[in-house]
Design an enzyme around this catalytic site. Structure first.
Site, PDB file in Angstrom:
ATOM      1  N   TYR A   1       8.358  15.243  -9.655  1.00 52.47           N
ATOM      2  CA  TYR A   1       8.487  14.371  -8.478  1.00 52.47           C
ATOM      3  C   TYR A   1       9.813  14.660  -7.769  1.00 52.47           C
ATOM      4  CZ  TYR A   1       8.516  10.079  -5.656  1.00 52.47           C
ATOM      5  OH  TYR A   1       8.553   9.179  -4.616  1.00 52.47           O
TER       6      TYR A   1
ATOM      7  N   SER B   1      12.725  10.532  -0.898  1.00 51.44           N
ATOM      8  CA  SER B   1      12.991   9.469  -1.870  1.00 51.44           C
ATOM      9  C   SER B   1      14.447   9.597  -2.264  1.00 51.44           C
ATOM     10  CB  SER B   1      12.107   9.677  -3.102  1.00 51.44           C
ATOM     11  OG  SER B   1      12.533   8.860  -4.163  1.00 51.44           O
TER      12      SER B   1
HETATM   13  P1  NDP Z   1       1.401   3.825  -2.251  1.00 45.19           P
HETATM   14  O1  NDP Z   1       0.803   4.388  -3.488  1.00 45.19           O
HETATM   15  O2  NDP Z   1       1.172   2.398  -1.922  1.00 45.19           O
HETATM   16  O3  NDP Z   1       1.019   4.716  -0.996  1.00 45.19           O
HETATM   17  C1  NDP Z   1       0.713   6.084  -1.090  1.00 45.19           C
HETATM   18  C2  NDP Z   1      -0.124   6.463   0.106  1.00 45.19           C
HETATM   19  O4  NDP Z   1      -0.355   7.869   0.075  1.00 45.19           O
HETATM   20  C3  NDP Z   1      -1.482   5.792   0.085  1.00 45.19           C
HETATM   21  O5  NDP Z   1      -1.805   5.365   1.379  1.00 45.19           O
HETATM   22  C4  NDP Z   1      -2.425   6.898  -0.366  1.00 45.19           C
HETATM   23  O6  NDP Z   1      -3.697   6.705   0.250  1.00 45.19           O
HETATM   24  C5  NDP Z   1      -1.736   8.110   0.253  1.00 45.19           C
HETATM   25  N1  NDP Z   1      -2.127   9.351  -0.396  1.00 45.19           N
HETATM   26  C6  NDP Z   1      -1.925   9.742  -1.674  1.00 45.19           C
HETATM   27  N2  NDP Z   1      -2.458  10.945  -1.882  1.00 45.19           N
HETATM   28  C7  NDP Z   1      -3.026  11.330  -0.701  1.00 45.19           C
HETATM   29  C8  NDP Z   1      -3.739  12.469  -0.284  1.00 45.19           C
HETATM   30  N3  NDP Z   1      -3.993  13.479  -1.109  1.00 45.19           N
HETATM   31  N4  NDP Z   1      -4.156  12.532   1.006  1.00 45.19           N
HETATM   32  C9  NDP Z   1      -3.913  11.519   1.846  1.00 45.19           C
HETATM   33  N5  NDP Z   1      -3.247  10.414   1.512  1.00 45.19           N
HETATM   34  C10 NDP Z   1      -2.816  10.320   0.248  1.00 45.19           C
HETATM   35  O7  NDP Z   1       2.956   4.065  -2.470  1.00 45.19           O
HETATM   36  P2  NDP Z   1       4.186   4.165  -1.450  1.00 45.19           P
HETATM   37  O8  NDP Z   1       3.974   3.393  -0.230  1.00 45.19           O
HETATM   38  O9  NDP Z   1       5.363   3.871  -2.269  1.00 45.19           O
HETATM   39  O10 NDP Z   1       4.207   5.726  -1.152  1.00 45.19           O
HETATM   40  C11 NDP Z   1       4.416   6.268   0.119  1.00 45.19           C
HETATM   41  C12 NDP Z   1       5.477   7.346   0.027  1.00 45.19           C
HETATM   42  O11 NDP Z   1       6.718   6.742  -0.303  1.00 45.19           O
HETATM   43  C13 NDP Z   1       5.242   8.428  -1.030  1.00 45.19           C
HETATM   44  O12 NDP Z   1       5.523   9.699  -0.473  1.00 45.19           O
HETATM   45  C14 NDP Z   1       6.254   8.081  -2.110  1.00 45.19           C
HETATM   46  O13 NDP Z   1       6.630   9.218  -2.846  1.00 45.19           O
HETATM   47  C15 NDP Z   1       7.376   7.539  -1.261  1.00 45.19           C
HETATM   48  N6  NDP Z   1       8.371   6.722  -1.950  1.00 45.19           N
HETATM   49  C16 NDP Z   1       8.025   5.511  -2.495  1.00 45.19           C
HETATM   50  C17 NDP Z   1       8.967   4.741  -3.131  1.00 45.19           C
HETATM   51  C18 NDP Z   1       8.637   3.418  -3.755  1.00 45.19           C
HETATM   52  O14 NDP Z   1       9.432   2.879  -4.531  1.00 45.19           O
HETATM   53  N7  NDP Z   1       7.500   2.813  -3.438  1.00 45.19           N
HETATM   54  C19 NDP Z   1      10.361   5.188  -3.248  1.00 45.19           C
HETATM   55  C20 NDP Z   1      10.612   6.463  -2.626  1.00 45.19           C
HETATM   56  C21 NDP Z   1       9.661   7.187  -1.992  1.00 45.19           C
HETATM   57  P3  NDP Z   1      -5.115   7.030  -0.357  1.00 45.19           P
HETATM   58  O15 NDP Z   1      -5.018   6.826  -1.846  1.00 45.19           O
HETATM   59  O16 NDP Z   1      -6.008   6.053   0.324  1.00 45.19           O
HETATM   60  O17 NDP Z   1      -5.409   8.440   0.029  1.00 45.19           O
END
Ligand code: NDP
Length: 240
Positions: A146, A133
């Site tokens: 975070y 990030s």
């Molecule tokens: P979302 O919340 O839409 O996606 C998060 C994904 O992670 C979901 O598919 C969720 O699936 C999965 N997830 C969470 N916990 C677990 C777990 N324990 N095991 C398996 N899967 C898991 O948000 P984003 O798309 O934004 O997030 C994706 C990545 O991008 C993250 O690492 C976030 O930190 C990073 N990020 C996002 C930013 C933003 O502004 N959106 C900016 C910078 C980085 P499920 O709940 O079905 O398990």
């Protein structure tokens, strides 16, 4: 099947969903991993396996990847994307939220790399994309743990990039800013959530995860001897 297997964690929503769809549309067989199986199955991607996996469970993660490899051949692209963002005032935050972020965002990424890196090293080919990030490069007051987890991703990615680069394996770090996704659902502190939303409004909104997905596909499809070591992508008006 001519194209190799792409594995995406956190593929049920946001950036992971967009990336799974981008790779699938480009003709790659895909393995989609997350806990919400029904969402991933609803995408109905061609040549795709969906598995209900918690990335904290190393053994299940490895088994799911091995199962997909039996069908589609070795993993050539792993996107270690699953993550949670429980942004909050650190003095009042429930430490259980720290535990969750540390386990998912750091150990989850290590677990993914553990599952593929020896085989990639042996094959002298492969690409690992680790999700960090902009908060893995800059400190924000209400992002404390975070930020810690995302700095961790940068540190281990740089270390493992050095280790794997002589073996022709690429380790890429994605560092996005404000992207449209379900990330806000993870913020339980109302003041932090309000401040976050106000900031998004101030900068004219977030950008689509499709742009991040496109960049990952672009970086992956560069010849194996070319690496974009890190991609920092934000809305243009995101000023910090
Ligand atoms: P979302 O919340 O839409 O996606 C998060 C994904 O992670 C979901 O598919 C969720 O699936 C999965 N997830 C969470 N916990 C677990 C777990 N324990 N095991 C398996 N899967 C898991 O948000 P984003 O798309 O934004 O997030 C994706 C990545 O991008 C993250 O690492 C976030 O930190 C990073 N990020 C996002 C930013 C933003 O502004 N959106 C900016 C910078 C980085 P499920 O709940 O079905 O398990």
């Amino acid at each position: 099947m001519t194209k190799p297997l792409a594995v995406i964690t956190g593929a049920s929503s946001g950036i992971g969903e967009a990336t799974a769809k981008a790779f699938s549309n480009a003709g790659y067989p895909t393995l989609l991993l997350a806990r919400r199986l029904e969402l991933m199955e609803s995408f109905n991607l061609k040549n795709s396996i969906c598995k209900k996996i918690d990335v904290r469970d190393r053994d299940s993660l490895v088994s799911a990847i091995r199962e997909a490899e039996e069908k589609y051949g070795p993993t050539d692209m792993l996107f270690n994307n699953a993550g949670v963002a429980r942004l909050a005032d650190i003095s009042t935050q429930d430490p259980k939220e720290w535990d969750e972020m540390i386990d998912v965002n750091t150990k989850g990424v290590m677990n993914g790399m553990y599952a593929v890196m020896s085989n990639m090293k042996a094959r002298q080919s492969g690409t690992i994309v680790n999700m960090s990030s902009i908060a893995g490069r800059k400190i924000y007051e209400d992002h404390t743990v975070y930020c810690g987890t995302k700095y961790f991703v940068h540190a281990i990615s740089e270390s493992i990039r050095g280790y794997l680069s002589p073996h022709n394996v690429r380790v890429i770090v994605m560092s996005p800013g404000n992207i449209e996704a379900e990330v806000l659902n993870g913020i339980t502190d109302p003041n932090t959530l309000e401040a976050y939303k106000k900031n998004i409004e101030r900068i004219g909104g977030r950008i689509s995860p499709d742009y991040v997905a496109k960049m990952i596909l672009f970086a992956y499809e560069m010849p194996q001897n070319v690496i974009m070591q890190e991609v920092v992508v934000t809305p243009t008006k995101q000023d910090f």
